[in-house]
Design an enzyme around this catalytic site. Structure first.
Site, short mmCIF file in Angstrom:
data_model
loop_
_atom_site.label_atom_id
_atom_site.label_comp_id
_atom_site.label_asym_id
_atom_site.label_seq_id
_atom_site.Cartn_x
_atom_site.Cartn_y
_atom_site.Cartn_z
N PRO A 9 0.79 -1.23 0.00
CA PRO A 9 0.00 0.00 0.00
C PRO A 9 0.83 1.29 0.00
O PRO A 9 1.87 1.36 0.64
CB PRO A 9 -0.82 -0.09 1.29
CG PRO A 9 -0.09 -1.07 2.14
CD PRO A 9 0.54 -2.05 1.19
N ASN A 10 0.31 2.24 -0.73
CA ASN A 10 0.86 3.61 -0.82
C ASN A 10 2.14 3.72 -1.64
O ASN A 10 2.62 4.83 -1.87
CB ASN A 10 1.06 4.22 0.58
CG ASN A 10 -0.23 4.30 1.35
OD1 ASN A 10 -1.20 4.88 0.86
ND2 ASN A 10 -0.28 3.72 2.53
N ARG A 17 4.28 11.07 -2.04
CA ARG A 17 4.28 10.82 -0.60
C ARG A 17 5.66 11.08 0.00
O ARG A 17 6.67 10.60 -0.50
CB ARG A 17 3.80 9.38 -0.28
CG ARG A 17 4.84 8.29 -0.52
CD ARG A 17 4.33 6.90 -0.22
NE ARG A 17 4.24 6.61 1.19
CZ ARG A 17 4.45 5.39 1.71
NH1 ARG A 17 4.76 4.36 0.93
NH2 ARG A 17 4.35 5.19 3.00
N TYR A 22 11.05 9.14 0.76
CA TYR A 22 10.97 8.18 -0.34
C TYR A 22 11.49 8.70 -1.67
O TYR A 22 11.53 7.95 -2.65
CB TYR A 22 9.52 7.69 -0.49
CG TYR A 22 9.00 6.99 0.74
CD1 TYR A 22 9.54 5.77 1.13
CD2 TYR A 22 7.98 7.55 1.52
CE1 TYR A 22 9.08 5.11 2.27
CE2 TYR A 22 7.51 6.90 2.65
CZ TYR A 22 8.06 5.69 3.03
OH TYR A 22 7.61 5.05 4.15
N ASN A 73 8.01 -5.79 -0.98
CA ASN A 73 7.97 -4.61 -0.12
C ASN A 73 6.51 -4.51 0.31
O ASN A 73 5.68 -3.96 -0.41
CB ASN A 73 8.41 -3.35 -0.86
CG ASN A 73 8.43 -2.13 0.07
OD1 ASN A 73 7.96 -2.22 1.20
ND2 ASN A 73 8.97 -1.03 -0.41
N ALA A 76 3.37 -0.76 4.66
CA ALA A 76 2.86 -0.73 6.04
C ALA A 76 2.44 -2.11 6.54
O ALA A 76 2.52 -2.39 7.74
CB ALA A 76 1.69 0.25 6.14
N GLU A 97 12.88 -9.67 1.38
CA GLU A 97 12.17 -8.47 1.83
C GLU A 97 12.93 -7.22 1.40
O GLU A 97 14.16 -7.20 1.52
CB GLU A 97 12.07 -8.53 3.37
CG GLU A 97 11.44 -7.31 4.00
CD GLU A 97 11.46 -7.39 5.54
OE1 GLU A 97 12.20 -8.24 6.11
OE2 GLU A 97 10.76 -6.58 6.16
N HIS A 99 12.88 -2.71 1.41
CA HIS A 99 12.30 -1.42 1.79
C HIS A 99 13.14 -0.31 1.19
O HIS A 99 14.38 -0.42 1.14
CB HIS A 99 12.28 -1.25 3.32
CG HIS A 99 11.44 -2.28 3.99
ND1 HIS A 99 10.07 -2.24 3.98
CD2 HIS A 99 11.78 -3.41 4.66
CE1 HIS A 99 9.60 -3.29 4.61
NE2 HIS A 99 10.62 -4.02 5.04
N ARG A 106 13.51 4.45 11.91
CA ARG A 106 12.33 5.32 11.95
C ARG A 106 11.51 5.07 13.23
O ARG A 106 12.06 4.63 14.22
CB ARG A 106 11.54 5.11 10.66
CG ARG A 106 12.37 5.48 9.42
CD ARG A 106 11.63 5.24 8.12
NE ARG A 106 10.40 6.03 8.06
CZ ARG A 106 9.44 5.85 7.15
NH1 ARG A 106 9.59 4.91 6.22
NH2 ARG A 106 8.36 6.61 7.17
C1 DQA Z 1 8.46 1.04 3.44
C2 DQA Z 1 8.64 1.29 4.95
C3 DQA Z 1 7.32 1.08 5.68
O1 DQA Z 1 7.50 1.32 7.08
C4 DQA Z 1 6.26 2.03 5.16
O2 DQA Z 1 5.02 1.78 5.79
C5 DQA Z 1 6.14 2.02 3.68
C6 DQA Z 1 7.34 1.89 2.86
C7 DQA Z 1 9.75 1.37 2.64
O3 DQA Z 1 9.84 0.92 1.51
O4 DQA Z 1 10.62 2.07 3.14
O5 DQA Z 1 5.05 2.21 3.13
O6 DQA Z 1 8.18 -0.33 3.25
#
Ligand code: DQA
Length: 144
Positions: A9-10, A17, A22, A73, A76, A97, A99, A106
Site C-alpha cells: 500500500p501507498n 508521498r 521516499y 515490499n 505498512a 524483503e 524497503h 524510523r
Molecule cells: C516502506 C517502509 C514502511 O514502514 C512504510 O510503511 C512504507 C514503505 C519502505 O519501503 O521504506 O510504506 O516499506
C-alpha cells in the site's frame, strides 16, 4: 528463475508521498528500474502493486508453481500483517524483503517486520537499489 516482485500500500504514491523519505521518483519509475535491473541480470520478473492486503495474499498464493521466488515490499503491512506472513510461509518459495527506507531507523512501530520471519534476506535503506540488491541476491543464488 522467474521472480514475482510485490509492492504494498501507498507505494503507488511514490513521488508524491513524503519525498524527504521516499524521494521524488514515481512508482512508474520504480517499475521501470526493477524491470531494467532484472533484464541486466537476465532474470524474468513480474512487478505488481496493491493497496489491499487480501489481494497481496492471493497473489502470494498464486505464485506457487508460477514463480521461483518472491521479492516483497509489503510497505505498512510489513509491520501488521500475519496474513501476509502466513501466505509467504504457506507457499514456501524463497522470499526477499525490501524497503526503500530503513524502517529500523524510523518510528518504533516500524521496527517489527512480520515479513522478515519468512524472508531469507532483507535489503533496506537504499531507495530503488534495495530492489536491485534483492534481485542480485536471488540471481547469484540461482547461479550456484
Ligand atoms: C516502506 C517502509 C514502511 O514502514 C512504510 O510503511 C512504507 C514503505 C519502505 O519501503 O521504506 O510504506 O516499506
Amino acid at each position: 528463475m522467474k521472480i514475482l516482485v510485490l509492492n504494498g500500500p501507498n507505494l503507488n504514491m511514490l513521488g508524491v508521498r513524503e519525498p524527504a523519505i521516499y524521494g521524488s521518483r514515481t512508482y512508474s519509475d520504480l517499475e521501470a528500474f526493477i524491470k531494467c535491473a532484472a533484464e541486466e541480470l537476465g532474470v524474468p520478473v513480474e512487478v505488481r502493486q496493491s493497496n489491499h492486503e487480501g489481494e497481496l495474499v492471493t497473489w502470494i498464493q498464486e505464485a506457487r508453481g508460477a514463480f521461483d521466488a518472491i521479492v516483497i515490499n509489503a510497505a505498512a503491512y510489513t509491520h501488521t500483517s500475519v496474513a501476509i506472513l502466513d501466505a509467504l510461509k504457506a507457499v514456501a518459495l524463497p522470499v526477499v524483503e525490501v524497503h526503500l527506507s530503513d524502517p529500523m531507523t524510523r518510528e518504533p512501530f516500524r521496527h517489527v517486520s512480520y515479513v522478515s520471519f519468512a524472508a531469507e534476506a532483507t535489503f533496506k535503506g537504499r531507495g530503488f537499489e534495495s530492489y536491485s540488491d534483492a534481485l542480485k541476491h536471488l540471481a547469484e543464488k540461482g547461479d550456484r
